[in-house]
Design a protein around this motif. Structure first.
Motif, short mmCIF file in Angstrom:
data_model
loop_
_atom_site.label_atom_id
_atom_site.label_comp_id
_atom_site.label_asym_id
_atom_site.label_seq_id
_atom_site.Cartn_x
_atom_site.Cartn_y
_atom_site.Cartn_z
N ALA A 35 0.84 -1.19 0.00
CA ALA A 35 0.00 0.00 0.00
C ALA A 35 0.88 1.24 0.00
N ARG A 36 0.32 2.33 -0.52
CA ARG A 36 1.09 3.56 -0.63
C ARG A 36 1.61 3.99 0.75
N GLY A 37 2.87 4.39 0.79
CA GLY A 37 3.46 4.86 2.04
C GLY A 37 4.29 3.81 2.75
N TYR A 38 4.20 2.56 2.35
CA TYR A 38 5.01 1.51 2.96
C TYR A 38 6.31 1.33 2.18
N ASP A 39 7.39 1.06 2.92
CA ASP A 39 8.67 0.77 2.27
C ASP A 39 8.75 -0.68 1.83
N ALA A 40 7.97 -1.55 2.48
CA ALA A 40 7.95 -2.97 2.15
C ALA A 40 6.64 -3.55 2.66
N ASP A 41 6.30 -4.70 2.14
CA ASP A 41 5.18 -5.45 2.71
C ASP A 41 5.59 -6.09 4.03
N VAL A 42 6.81 -6.66 4.04
CA VAL A 42 7.27 -7.44 5.20
C VAL A 42 8.69 -7.02 5.55
N LEU A 43 8.92 -6.73 6.83
CA LEU A 43 10.26 -6.55 7.36
C LEU A 43 10.61 -7.79 8.18
N GLY A 217 -4.04 -1.00 12.01
CA GLY A 217 -4.40 -0.58 10.67
C GLY A 217 -3.31 0.15 9.92
N LEU A 218 -2.21 0.49 10.61
CA LEU A 218 -1.13 1.25 9.97
C LEU A 218 0.15 0.46 9.83
N GLY A 219 0.16 -0.80 10.28
CA GLY A 219 1.34 -1.62 10.15
C GLY A 219 2.38 -1.32 11.20
N VAL A 220 3.64 -1.43 10.80
CA VAL A 220 4.77 -1.34 11.73
C VAL A 220 5.80 -0.37 11.16
N ALA A 221 6.33 0.48 12.03
CA ALA A 221 7.45 1.35 11.65
C ALA A 221 8.66 0.96 12.51
N VAL A 222 9.81 0.83 11.89
CA VAL A 222 11.05 0.45 12.59
C VAL A 222 12.05 1.58 12.40
N ARG A 231 8.80 1.48 7.04
CA ARG A 231 7.44 1.09 7.35
C ARG A 231 7.05 -0.13 6.56
N ALA A 232 6.31 -1.03 7.20
CA ALA A 232 5.85 -2.25 6.53
C ALA A 232 4.51 -2.67 7.10
N ARG A 233 3.87 -3.57 6.41
CA ARG A 233 2.58 -4.06 6.87
C ARG A 233 2.73 -5.12 7.97
N ILE A 234 3.82 -5.91 7.89
CA ILE A 234 4.06 -6.99 8.85
C ILE A 234 5.53 -6.99 9.23
N LEU A 235 5.81 -7.25 10.50
CA LEU A 235 7.19 -7.45 10.96
C LEU A 235 7.34 -8.90 11.42
N VAL A 236 8.41 -9.56 10.96
CA VAL A 236 8.73 -10.92 11.38
C VAL A 236 10.01 -10.87 12.21
N ASN A 237 9.92 -11.34 13.42
CA ASN A 237 11.03 -11.28 14.37
C ASN A 237 11.77 -12.62 14.37
N CYS A 238 12.91 -12.66 13.69
CA CYS A 238 13.79 -13.83 13.67
C CYS A 238 15.15 -13.44 14.24
N ARG A 405 -0.87 -8.57 16.37
CA ARG A 405 -1.24 -7.77 15.20
C ARG A 405 0.00 -7.21 14.52
N HIS A 406 0.08 -7.43 13.25
CA HIS A 406 1.17 -6.95 12.39
C HIS A 406 2.52 -7.59 12.73
N THR A 407 2.56 -8.64 13.54
CA THR A 407 3.85 -9.23 13.91
C THR A 407 3.76 -10.75 14.01
N VAL A 408 4.88 -11.39 13.68
CA VAL A 408 5.11 -12.81 13.95
C VAL A 408 6.46 -12.90 14.64
N HIS A 409 6.49 -13.52 15.82
CA HIS A 409 7.72 -13.62 16.61
C HIS A 409 8.20 -15.06 16.68
N VAL A 410 9.44 -15.31 16.28
CA VAL A 410 10.07 -16.62 16.47
C VAL A 410 10.90 -16.52 17.74
N LEU A 411 10.35 -17.05 18.84
CA LEU A 411 10.93 -16.85 20.17
C LEU A 411 11.81 -18.00 20.63
#
Length: 437
Positions: A35-43, A217-222, A231-238, A405-411
């Motif tokens: 979507a407009r304004g995001y740097d990526a779909d997934v970080l 609704g605005l995703g994640v900013a890092v 900015r991205a829609r989803i952050l994956v924590n690995c 929301r907006h995150t998946v964490h591999v813990l």
């Protein structure tokens, strides 16, 4: 702080030449722009083998998806991935029905195929799991039953048959697991990075994640330590050794805290490397998620011996001199740390003794390899394992993946995470795509 972000250097790692790009297979040209304004779909935070396998899995599952991998080091696989013994595990140890059991055998077959396809050093050597004392025989038989439940082909050996495979190893009985192998996981990680890059992903090296802002609704900013904001829609924590810290930055309360355990290795002097032909393991203690000191002939022909498991004084504490007071304070503040200490102090005392006393370490090795002497052992680089521990002191013994929301964490991504990285990457990718849909 964590396996994270910054400089791209046009895909180069700290000025080193990039490996030749493998030819990608199965990538289409379907568009899936953010979507407009995001740097990526997934970080994806973390450039170890699980993070890179996730990026690879995402780009294969959804061509055109914009994926950015954020890694704090100047190249991939600088911690757990690049500091293990390089074993392709068969899956014989793991509780039937667990994620480890589900993915180890599948991952081993895929890893061998992947290495063959892209010219990565590897070999299917097989291994022995050896009972050196009679009291270990019931545990060995139980392990054989578990292996069969997991569909792992294995053979039970007596003392004379052990020497047919490993002439210098002694034991009461053993299991022969033919599907175990070895490979170069650092090269696997670099290849995954190149494949993901060829499919349109971006891998950024050289900085740390400093802050994460997540809004409904605005995703994640890092924000990184250099001030870069993505900015991205989803952050994956690995983020491996720092995955719980990244989860807290995102505003989540992870159920486990990472306790860093250092694994210390020796290697056999080259003149004595002929003492070991392949891979030799002791019978593991089922109370611990550690396999014990084992013998591993690597793809370079050298024989690594270890690791032990001692508490590290920092998340990246590769020796006793490296201590980070803030990280150590966080470890000591976690109630689970004290529960672990009270329950397992005898085991821990033995590991500490082997850490500070080479003679004690040699004695442990001689149970499997009686001919070895102190002079045969040369110190080798250590690794640190990110062991997730629950508040009540339970050592998490399986993959631990949580979602918010907006995150998946591999813990928790314990051994066999490297072996199982391709199917685990697809599992994480599936969860991400479900949130995006």
């Amino acid at each position: 702080m964590m396996d994270s972000v910054v400089n791209r250097n046009d895909g180069r790692t700290g000025g080193a030449a990039r490996p030749p790009r493998p030819t990608p297979r199965g990538h289409g040209a379907r568009g899936y722009g953010p979507a407009r304004g995001y740097d990526a779909d997934v970080l994806v935070v973390g450039g170890g083998i699980v993070g890179l396998a996730t990026a690879y899995g995402l780009t294969r599952a959804r061509p055109g998806l914009r994926v950015t991998v954020l890694e704090k080091e100047t190249g991939p696989a600088r911690h757990q991935t690049g500091r293990n013994s390089g074993v392709i595990h068969s899956g014989v140890y793991y509780r039937p029905g667990s994620l480890k059991a589900r993915y180890a055998a599948q991952g081993a077959a895929e890893m061998v195929k992947f290495c063959a396809e892209y010219g990565i050093p590897h070999e299917v050597t097989g291994k022995l799991i050896v009972a050196t004392e009679r009291e270990e025989l019931p545990r060995l038989h139980a392990l054989a039953q578990r292996g069969r439940e997991n569909g792992i082909p294995l053979r039970e050996l007596g003392p004379a048959q052990i020497t047919e495979f490993e002439p210098h190893v002694r034991g009461q009985a053993a299991l022969r697991v033919a599907t175990t192998g070895i490979c170069d996981y650092a090269t696997v990680a670099r290849t995954l990075a190149a494949l993901a890059g060829d499919a349109g992903a971006e891998v950024r090296y050289g900085a740390e994640v400093a802050a994460i802002d997540r809004r409904e609704g605005l995703g994640v900013a890092v924000r990184t330590t250099s001030g870069t904001v993505l900015r991205a829609r989803i952050l994956v924590n690995c983020a491996g050794l720092h995955c719980d810290a990244v989860a807290r930055l995102a505003g989540d309360r992870p159920p486990a805290r990472v306790l860093p355990f250092r694994g210390e290795y020796y290697e056999l002097r080259p003149a004595r490397a002929e003492l070991v032909r392949g891979l030799v393991y002791p019978v593991p203690d089922p109370a611990f998620p550690f396999l014990g000191v084992h013998l591993t002939r690597g793809v370079d022909g050298g024989v690594h011996i270890g690791p032990n498991a001692v508490p590290a004084l920092a998340r990246e504490g590769y020796d006793w001199r490296t201590a980070r007071p803030r990280e150590l304070a966080g470890t000591l503040a976690w109630p689970g740390s004290w529960h672990v200490g009270r329950r397992h102090w005898r085991y821990g005392a033995g590991e500490l003794r082997r850490s500070v006393c080479k003679r004690a370490f040699t004695t442990a090795v001689r149970r499997l390899l009686p001919e070895v002497t102190e002079d045969d052992l040369v110190p080798a680089p250590a690794g640190v394992r990110a062991q997730a521990v629950l508040r009540d002191g339970t050592l998490v013994d399986d993959f631990l993946i949580t979602e918010a929301r907006h995150t998946v964490h591999v813990l928790n991504a314990p051994s066999p995470a490297a072996t199982a990285s391709l199917p685990i990457g697809r599992e994480i990718a599936t969860r991400v795509l479900a949130q995006l849909s």
